[in-house]
Structures are given as C-alpha cells and as structure tokens.
Design a protein around this motif. Structure first.
Motif, PDB file in Angstrom:
ATOM      1  N   VAL A 194       0.838  -1.191   0.000  1.00  0.00           N
ATOM      2  CA  VAL A 194       0.000   0.000   0.000  1.00  0.00           C
ATOM      3  C   VAL A 194       0.880   1.250   0.000  1.00  0.00           C
ATOM      4  O   VAL A 194       0.646   2.206  -0.740  1.00  0.00           O
ATOM      5  N   ASN A 195       1.921   1.254   0.846  1.00  0.00           N
ATOM      6  CA  ASN A 195       2.863   2.376   0.860  1.00  0.00           C
ATOM      7  C   ASN A 195       3.502   2.581  -0.511  1.00  0.00           C
ATOM      8  O   ASN A 195       3.684   3.712  -0.972  1.00  0.00           O
ATOM      9  N   HIS A 196       3.841   1.472  -1.145  1.00  0.00           N
ATOM     10  CA  HIS A 196       4.561   1.529  -2.425  1.00  0.00           C
ATOM     11  C   HIS A 196       3.649   1.934  -3.578  1.00  0.00           C
ATOM     12  O   HIS A 196       4.051   2.745  -4.435  1.00  0.00           O
ATOM     13  N   CYS A 197       2.424   1.398  -3.617  1.00  0.00           N
ATOM     14  CA  CYS A 197       1.552   1.608  -4.779  1.00  0.00           C
ATOM     15  C   CYS A 197       0.695   2.864  -4.686  1.00  0.00           C
ATOM     16  O   CYS A 197       0.144   3.308  -5.694  1.00  0.00           O
ATOM     17  N   PHE A 198       0.567   3.439  -3.489  1.00  0.00           N
ATOM     18  CA  PHE A 198      -0.192   4.677  -3.326  1.00  0.00           C
ATOM     19  C   PHE A 198       0.726   5.758  -2.759  1.00  0.00           C
ATOM     20  O   PHE A 198       0.507   6.276  -1.659  1.00  0.00           O
ATOM     21  N   PRO A 199       1.773   6.146  -3.472  1.00  0.00           N
ATOM     22  CA  PRO A 199       2.816   7.008  -2.905  1.00  0.00           C
ATOM     23  C   PRO A 199       2.385   8.453  -2.671  1.00  0.00           C
ATOM     24  O   PRO A 199       3.031   9.165  -1.909  1.00  0.00           O
ATOM     25  N   TYR A 200       1.296   8.905  -3.316  1.00  0.00           N
ATOM     26  CA  TYR A 200       0.915  10.308  -3.208  1.00  0.00           C
ATOM     27  C   TYR A 200      -0.318  10.514  -2.329  1.00  0.00           C
ATOM     28  O   TYR A 200      -0.997  11.531  -2.439  1.00  0.00           O
ATOM     29  N   LEU A 201      -0.579   9.564  -1.446  1.00  0.00           N
ATOM     30  CA  LEU A 201      -1.700   9.716  -0.526  1.00  0.00           C
ATOM     31  C   LEU A 201      -1.514  10.944   0.362  1.00  0.00           C
ATOM     32  O   LEU A 201      -0.449  11.158   0.937  1.00  0.00           O
ATOM     33  N   LYS A 202      -2.591  11.728   0.474  1.00  0.00           N
ATOM     34  CA  LYS A 202      -2.608  12.853   1.407  1.00  0.00           C
ATOM     35  C   LYS A 202      -3.503  12.558   2.608  1.00  0.00           C
ATOM     36  O   LYS A 202      -3.307  13.125   3.682  1.00  0.00           O
ATOM     37  N   VAL A 203      -4.488  11.677   2.396  1.00  0.00           N
ATOM     38  CA  VAL A 203      -5.412  11.288   3.468  1.00  0.00           C
ATOM     39  C   VAL A 203      -5.422   9.771   3.567  1.00  0.00           C
ATOM     40  O   VAL A 203      -5.644   9.084   2.566  1.00  0.00           O
ATOM     41  N   LEU A 204      -5.176   9.251   4.772  1.00  0.00           N
ATOM     42  CA  LEU A 204      -5.187   7.811   4.994  1.00  0.00           C
ATOM     43  C   LEU A 204      -5.979   7.510   6.258  1.00  0.00           C
ATOM     44  O   LEU A 204      -5.671   8.028   7.338  1.00  0.00           O
ATOM     45  N   ASN A 205      -7.000   6.659   6.116  1.00  0.00           N
ATOM     46  CA  ASN A 205      -7.803   6.211   7.255  1.00  0.00           C
ATOM     47  C   ASN A 205      -7.727   4.697   7.337  1.00  0.00           C
ATOM     48  O   ASN A 205      -8.201   3.997   6.429  1.00  0.00           O
ATOM     49  N   LEU A 206      -7.120   4.186   8.391  1.00  0.00           N
ATOM     50  CA  LEU A 206      -7.058   2.756   8.656  1.00  0.00           C
ATOM     51  C   LEU A 206      -7.823   2.514   9.948  1.00  0.00           C
ATOM     52  O   LEU A 206      -7.345   2.828  11.040  1.00  0.00           O
ATOM     53  N   ILE A 207      -9.019   1.938   9.826  1.00  0.00           N
ATOM     54  CA  ILE A 207      -9.914   1.800  10.977  1.00  0.00           C
ATOM     55  C   ILE A 207     -10.175   0.322  11.225  1.00  0.00           C
ATOM     56  O   ILE A 207     -10.794  -0.353  10.412  1.00  0.00           O
ATOM     57  N   GLY A 208      -9.682  -0.178  12.343  1.00  0.00           N
ATOM     58  CA  GLY A 208      -9.910  -1.576  12.682  1.00  0.00           C
ATOM     59  C   GLY A 208      -9.288  -2.537  11.690  1.00  0.00           C
ATOM     60  O   GLY A 208      -9.861  -3.595  11.409  1.00  0.00           O
ATOM     61  N   VAL A 209      -8.125  -2.205  11.154  1.00  0.00           N
ATOM     62  CA  VAL A 209      -7.429  -3.089  10.217  1.00  0.00           C
ATOM     63  C   VAL A 209      -6.663  -4.131  11.025  1.00  0.00           C
ATOM     64  O   VAL A 209      -5.747  -3.800  11.780  1.00  0.00           O
ATOM     65  N   GLY A 210      -7.041  -5.392  10.896  1.00  0.00           N
ATOM     66  CA  GLY A 210      -6.451  -6.456  11.690  1.00  0.00           C
ATOM     67  C   GLY A 210      -5.437  -7.276  10.919  1.00  0.00           C
ATOM     68  O   GLY A 210      -5.298  -7.159   9.698  1.00  0.00           O
ATOM     69  N   GLY A 211      -4.695  -8.102  11.660  1.00  0.00           N
ATOM     70  CA  GLY A 211      -3.711  -8.989  11.062  1.00  0.00           C
ATOM     71  C   GLY A 211      -2.309  -8.418  11.001  1.00  0.00           C
ATOM     72  O   GLY A 211      -1.379  -9.092  10.546  1.00  0.00           O
ATOM     73  N   LEU A 212      -2.115  -7.187  11.453  1.00  0.00           N
ATOM     74  CA  LEU A 212      -0.808  -6.531  11.373  1.00  0.00           C
ATOM     75  C   LEU A 212      -0.009  -6.778  12.651  1.00  0.00           C
ATOM     76  O   LEU A 212      -0.520  -6.650  13.756  1.00  0.00           O
ATOM     77  N   LYS A 213       1.270  -7.109  12.497  1.00  0.00           N
ATOM     78  CA  LYS A 213       2.139  -7.367  13.649  1.00  0.00           C
ATOM     79  C   LYS A 213       3.151  -6.246  13.872  1.00  0.00           C
ATOM     80  O   LYS A 213       3.379  -5.825  14.997  1.00  0.00           O
ATOM     81  N   GLU A 214       3.759  -5.785  12.809  1.00  0.00           N
ATOM     82  CA  GLU A 214       4.720  -4.688  12.899  1.00  0.00           C
ATOM     83  C   GLU A 214       4.443  -3.701  11.769  1.00  0.00           C
ATOM     84  O   GLU A 214       5.265  -3.512  10.875  1.00  0.00           O
ATOM     85  N   PRO A 215       3.284  -3.056  11.802  1.00  0.00           N
ATOM     86  CA  PRO A 215       2.881  -2.185  10.689  1.00  0.00           C
ATOM     87  C   PRO A 215       3.722  -0.913  10.623  1.00  0.00           C
ATOM     88  O   PRO A 215       4.121  -0.350  11.642  1.00  0.00           O
ATOM     89  N   LYS A 216       3.947  -0.467   9.400  1.00  0.00           N
ATOM     90  CA  LYS A 216       4.699   0.762   9.173  1.00  0.00           C
ATOM     91  C   LYS A 216       4.028   1.562   8.063  1.00  0.00           C
ATOM     92  O   LYS A 216       3.751   1.046   6.986  1.00  0.00           O
ATOM     93  N   ILE A 217       3.777   2.822   8.347  1.00  0.00           N
ATOM     94  CA  ILE A 217       3.304   3.762   7.329  1.00  0.00           C
ATOM     95  C   ILE A 217       4.476   4.647   6.940  1.00  0.00           C
ATOM     96  O   ILE A 217       5.073   5.302   7.790  1.00  0.00           O
ATOM     97  N   HIS A 218       4.801   4.635   5.662  1.00  0.00           N
ATOM     98  CA  HIS A 218       5.904   5.460   5.159  1.00  0.00           C
ATOM     99  C   HIS A 218       5.415   6.154   3.898  1.00  0.00           C
ATOM    100  O   HIS A 218       5.499   5.616   2.792  1.00  0.00           O
TER     101      HIS A 218
END
Length: 443
Positions: A194-218
């Motif tokens: 997601v970080n790689h394919c949507f590089p020009y995001l200005k607004v990001l909403n992650l609500i109740g996204v499960g399954g992540l252990k060491e998530p990183k937003i870059h």
C-alpha cells in the motif's frame, strides 16, 4: 419536472439519496430515462429492511437481487464519476447462523461481480466506495484492489470496508490521494505494498485493520491520518514528513515510533507503550491524550512548549499520581485545558491528598472544561484552588453526569459564579455514548 432545464434535472438526479430511485425515474418519461444516463453519482445502500424481505418466504421472490440493481445502474454509464455501494451498518448485527454459509448475494468485493461493470466505467471514476457484508466476505480473500488499480487510473478517493483484501497484482495508482480501509484484514507485507503503490496519498484512514504485527506507514506526502489498530502489534511506525493531523488509537504496542516533524494536531489514545520514540514536535498546537496511565504517557513527550490546547482523559479510573503540577511542567504554555471524567477525578483525588503547588504556566490558562461524574463539598475546594492559581482564566465549563439531579448541578454553578464572577461559567450534561447537552443558566 420535464419542463426544467436538462442540467438542473441531472443535478437533481445526482442528489438522490438512494440511486435505486433512478430506475423508477426512467419509467416516468423518455426525458427522464435519457437524462438518468447522464448522472455522475451513484449511491446504493442495501438496508436491513430489504435484507429481511429478501429472506422472508412471502416476499423473497419480489426482491430484486442487489447485485443486479448495481449492475443495471452502473453498466455503460460512462459519465459516472462517483460510485458508492454497500450494506447498511445494522446488518453487522446479524448472526452467522442466520446467513447461508455459501451465500454470496451480498459479497460486494467479489472480483467476478465487480469485473462485470468496472471496466466500462473505471476510466472516468474519481471516487469509489465499497462496503461489504462481513459475514460473506471475511472468509473470502478478494483481489479487488488489483482490479481497481487496473481500470481506475484517474481515481482520487477509494474506500473499502468489511473485507479480507489481497494486494496480489496491485499496480501503482499515483493519482490516488485519499484511501480508507475500515474493518479490513491485511498482513504486514500488504501494508508495505500500500505504501509503495499509493505514494501520493494525502489522506489515509485505517480503521480496525487487523492482522498486522509490525505495521509501518511510510508516505512522503501524507497530510492527515486516522489509524485505529484493533489488535496489539509488536511495533507501530509512522514516517510521514508532511503529516499535520494524526489520530492514533492503539491498545498496547511494545514500541511506537513517530517521525512526523510538521504535526500540529495530534490525538493519541494508548493504553501504554514500552518504548515511545518521537522526534521533536516543533509545530504541535492541539493535543489530545487518552491512556490508563496519563503520567507515563505525558512523561514520554520530549517537550510540550508549543502546545496551546490540551485534552486529557483516562480510559480507566486508575490512580497514577496524575496532577496539575506535572501537567504544566510538560505543557507550560497552555491556554485551553479539557479534562475528561477520568482525568478530572485523578487530578481531584491527588489534590485532596497532596494539595496543589501551582505552576507559572497555570497563569496563562484562559479556558477549562471539566467532566464530573459526581461531586461533594470537597469539589468546591478543588475548583477554588484552580481559580486561585489560574488568575487569567476567563471561561470554565463544568459538564456534569446526567445522574446528578438538576437542582444539585445548578447549585454548584451558582456557588461558583458567586465566588468568582470574573469567570464566564457554563454548565453541560453528559452521558456515555451521547452528545453533550449544554444548559442555559440564569444570570
């Protein structure tokens, strides 16, 4: 209505709350039938009442399948710029036992279904929203993101809710600036894509996204972010040099790393973090903190001198030594302080046991909002001590729990107003899960 100018008719049709009404409009006249094909927005919501009718033996045959309605409305409408389809939130309360295990009539992120109409309209879409039916989608991994990235090259805004998503085949979407994923199942490597394919995001909403252990937003262009983490990840990292507004709710990560130097508006709800690494927030003005241990969380901030407006609350009433003195040591330049019921109770209890030294920063405070669950004669001494230390205070609002009777609450405000007429007093009433009610007091 046919006598109206065509552009006005199209505008009216675009404003229909339920686009299924378009089908009825098409039957009224040739003009409406023709102009209905020029609409730019489609909004379809499958309601609970429609669901019950579709399952009842007496009405089931008369209910048109939802997927059929969607396909008929969007197919070949190349003027479409916005499509929003989904199931009503109330369907989330339906038990698994009430739904056929293999049914897919409301599985809206089904690639086979979406592929029937998206290739025809995707090129012109600017906004797309799909809210799935969790019972039918949670055990089916969907590659709908790949399909969307293949056909929606001009898409600016994307929302997907209640689904298990795959990023296999996902292509870069440099035009996309807003992404919302709500109650989505993902893996760490999926978020990396997601970080790689949507590089020009200005607004990001992650609500109740499960399954992540060491998530990183870059994301280098991210401006505002809402992230509510449903599980307890090992670590959580945000690297966003242009981020200005962040709301982050997390249970108990072992590590929290924030590199957001332009952050000015920050809401952090956190039980606790063993490691909380942040670089300086030189532009931070508005801050809201929620935790079971406010003392521990506040002590992790390297500096709070730029903060002007602060909201604090305790998720659970737990006496941790939280008090005004340590608060103003970290945030010495506050002009506005909002204390939730847990924070107010903690500070009041500390005052009754150890008093209040007072800090220079308290003299700069202009406005206080305090939420009270209950009060007694000791509460007056606490309030008057605040007034003695906050000599430039101009406004104070006391929001009192509904279970306190009205005469008692009015008496509190009257005594406060008589003791300190220089302050503008305001009374409110609160109860869990509802909006506050502000009460007019006689002068």
């Amino acid at each position: 209505m046919e006598e109206l100018p065509p552009p006005l008719i199209i505008e009216i049709l675009n404003r229909l709350g339920d686009s299924s009404e378009l089908a009825r409009c098409r039957l009224v006249s040739r003009t409406l039938n023709s102009l209905s094909r020029e609409v730019s927005k489609i909004h379809l919501l499958f309601t609970l009442s429609r669901y019950l009718k579709s399952r009842a033996p007496g009405t089931e045959p008369s209910v048109t399948p939802f997927k059929t309605i969607i396909s008929n409305l969007v197919l070949h409408r190349r003027a479409l710029r916005s499509v929003s389809i989904g199931v009503e939130k109330s369907l989330g309360n339906i038990s698994d036992v009430d739904v056929e295990g293999e049914s897919d009539d409301l599985y809206l992120t089904d690639v086979g279904f979406v592929n029937q109409w998206l290739p025809n309209i995707g090129g012109g879409l600017k906004s797309l929203s799909i809210s799935d039916f969790w019972i039918q989608s949670c055990w089916r991994k969907s590659e709908i993101l790949s399909l969307i990235s293949s056909y929606c090259h001009s898409l600016l805004e994307l929302q997907v809710k209640n689904a298990w998503l795959s990023v296999d085949g996902l292509k870069p979407m440099p035009m996309l600036t807003s992404l919302t994923l709500e109650y989505i199942r993902l893996d760490d490597e999926d978020l990396h894509n997601v970080n790689h394919c949507f590089p020009y995001l200005k607004v990001l909403n992650l609500i109740g996204v499960g399954g992540l252990k060491e998530p990183k937003i870059h994301l280098l262009h991210l401006y505002t972010c809402l992230w509510t983490v449903s599980n307890a990840p090992l670590s959580l990292t945000i690297l966003a040099p242009k981020l200005v507004k962040l709301k982050l709710k997390c249970i108990k990560p072992q590590s929290l790393v924030l590199e957001t130097p332009l952050l000015s508006n920050f809401h952090l709800a956190l039980e606790e973090a063993n490691e909380f690494k942040v670089k300086e927030f030189p532009h931070l003005k508005n801050l809201k903190l929620e935790s079971v241990n406010l003392c521990s969380l506040i002590s992790m901030f390297p500096s709070g001198r730029t903060v002007k407006k602060l909201r604090v609350d305790s998720m659970k009433l737990k006496m941790t030594g939280f008090n005004f003195d340590m608060l103003f040591d970290v945030f010495p330049n506050l002009s506005y302080l909002h204390m939730g019921s847990g924070a107010w109770k903690e500070i009041e209890n500390y005052f009754h046991s150890r008093g209040m030294e007072g800090r220079r920063g308290m003299k700069g405070l202009k406005e206080i909002v305090g939420y009270l669950v209950e009060f007694d004669y000791l509460t007056f001494s606490f309030i008057f001590s605040i007034l003695d230390n906050c000599t430039n205070l101009s406004d104070m609002a006391l929001v009192i729990h509904k279970r306190v009777d009205n005469p008692t609450a009015s008496s509190l405000i009257s005594k406060c107003r008589a003791a300190c007429p220089r302050v503008r007093w305001k009374r409110g009433m609160w109860i869990e899960g509802t909006e506050d009610l502000w009460v007019s007091e006689p002068l």
